[in-house]
Design an enzyme around this catalytic site. Structure first.
Site, PDB file in Angstrom:
ATOM      1  N   HIS A   1     -10.625   0.261 -27.879  1.00 53.42           N
ATOM      2  CA  HIS A   1     -10.127  -0.945 -27.400  1.00 53.42           C
ATOM      3  C   HIS A   1      -8.295  -0.672 -27.378  1.00 53.42           C
ATOM      4  O   HIS A   1      -7.948   0.168 -28.323  1.00 53.42           O
ATOM      5  CB  HIS A   1     -10.244  -2.062 -28.519  1.00 53.42           C
ATOM      6  CG  HIS A   1      -8.988  -3.232 -28.450  1.00 53.42           C
ATOM      7  ND1 HIS A   1      -9.034  -3.932 -27.103  1.00 53.42           N
ATOM      8  CD2 HIS A   1      -8.514  -3.944 -29.235  1.00 53.42           C
ATOM      9  CE1 HIS A   1      -7.948  -4.860 -27.423  1.00 53.42           C
ATOM     10  NE2 HIS A   1      -7.693  -4.917 -28.585  1.00 53.42           N
TER      11      HIS A   1
ATOM     12  N   CYS B   1     -11.157  -9.370 -29.295  1.00 58.63           N
ATOM     13  CA  CYS B   1     -10.941  -7.962 -28.799  1.00 58.63           C
ATOM     14  C   CYS B   1     -12.066  -7.057 -28.833  1.00 58.63           C
ATOM     15  O   CYS B   1     -12.260  -6.257 -28.032  1.00 58.63           O
ATOM     16  CB  CYS B   1      -9.628  -7.287 -29.378  1.00 58.63           C
ATOM     17  SG  CYS B   1      -8.362  -7.928 -29.162  1.00 58.63           S
TER      18      CYS B   1
ATOM     19  N   ASN C   1      -2.208  -4.904 -24.339  1.00 54.06           N
ATOM     20  CA  ASN C   1      -3.834  -5.295 -24.960  1.00 54.06           C
ATOM     21  C   ASN C   1      -4.143  -6.593 -24.076  1.00 54.06           C
ATOM     22  O   ASN C   1      -3.646  -7.679 -24.059  1.00 54.06           O
ATOM     23  CB  ASN C   1      -3.474  -5.699 -26.434  1.00 54.06           C
ATOM     24  CG  ASN C   1      -4.484  -6.271 -27.224  1.00 54.06           C
ATOM     25  OD1 ASN C   1      -5.658  -6.404 -26.603  1.00 54.06           O
ATOM     26  ND2 ASN C   1      -4.516  -6.657 -28.646  1.00 54.06           N
TER      27      ASN C   1
END
Length: 325
Positions: free
Chosen positions: A252, A115, A282
């Site tokens: 993020h 990520c 996500n």
């Protein structure tokens, strides 16, 4: 003293055609819209069809970024793709994006930091441009995490989505102050001791399989809020700036509770935080460029704005980059 800066010339993104809402998930996994929203803030996500591979998503995002920059593939001499879900073990997804854009020159490679991948890729491209070896870089974050999910595991399958975002960075001379446009500073960290908190239980070198994502949600939440502070504060210290001067905080997009808790800990006002996790879920390395593009297109991010990007990912990896748009 004058110095070379990596200035954002253009940005673009692409989301797969198919949306998967929380109500859709209720039909095949034991969960509810209310449960997902309360714990994550996610309402829907996009899921790639079989013909929408990671490189396909990346090519479309890259094309949009080039169009926004008023440039063509001939103007790019470096392609970096941040991804944990490549089309193949090799060749790299970056080379497939390069080919899809019609490029037969320059260099292209993948970067894997889960990520945090896009932050790592921005920092890496910045170093190439600062060195003088390259003039313009296409930095792509592209993921098809739906391919590595256990769709019977309600604790993970509700969290993730697919998508891609890209920016074009160009080497330009700045005055060497925090008023310069471009990447002002970047700070990267990792600590491999936490592998078991968030990982995929497969790989060609271990199980000879792709594997599926595994996560200890509570532990990840704790580390995500605690770890990001150092790299953000380091960025402020390196540039002589502060949370008060920050125009936009683009973290993020993993979980709304993580985002708000992190901003609060860093003293960043809620109205400065860009949140898109409700619509995208996500999307790992794609989440920051997707959020940046959304905020740019709706007029929030404007030229001259001071923008902080930060992320934490499996490994753990984490990092930040402070950019004057």
């Amino acid at each position: 003293m004058k110095r070379t800066r990596s200035v954002v010339r253009g940005i673009g993104s692409y989301l797969p055609r198919r949306k998967l809402t929380n109500q859709d998930l209720e039909k095949f996994v034991e969960t509810s819209h209310e449960w997902i929203v309360q714990r994550t803030g996610i309402e829907e996500r996009h899921i790639a069809d079989d013909d929408e591979t990671t490189s396909v998503l990346g090519i479309k995002a890259a094309e949009a970024a080039l169009a926004d920059a008023g440039l063509t593939a001939d103007d790019i001499d470096l392609v970096i793709c941040a991804t944990s879900t490549p089309d193949y073990t090799f060749p790299s997804t970056a080379t497939m994006i390069q080919t899809g854009l019609g490029m037969t020159h320059g260099a292209a490679f993948d970067l894997q930091a889960v990520c945090t991948g896009f932050v790592y890729a921005v920092a890496t491209a910045d170093k190439f441009l600062q060195s003088g070896s390259h003039k313009r870089a296409l930095v792509v974050g592209a993921e098809t995490f739906s391919r590595i999910l256990d769709w019977n595991d309600r604790t993970t399958c509700v969290l993730f989505g697919d998508g891609a975002g890209a920016i074009v960075l160009e080497a330009q001379e700045g005055e060497g102050t925090s008023a310069d446009r471009g990447v002002l500073t970047s700070h990267l960290r990792s600590d491999g001791r936490y592998r078991d908190k968030l990982y995929v239980d497969g790989g060609p070198g271990s199980t000879k399989t792709t594997g599926v994502l595994k996560m200890e949600g509570r532990e990840v939440f704790k580390f995500a809020v605690g770890m990001v502070a150092d790299v953000v504060q380091d960025a402020f210290k390196a540039t002589g700036t502060s949370a008060e001067e920050l125009k936009w905080f683009v973290p993020h997009q993993a979980n709304k509770r993580i985002i708000t808790a992190s901003a609060d800990k860093l003293g960043i006002a809620p109205e400065k935080v860009v949140i898109t996790v409700n619509k995208h879920g996500n999307t790992s390395a794609a989440s920051i460029p997707l959020a940046l593009d959304a905020a740019r297109r709706d007029g929030r991010i404007r030229d001259g704005d001071l923008v902080m990007i930060e992320a934490i990912g499996g490994g753990f990896t984490w990092g930040s980059a402070l950019i004057r748009w």
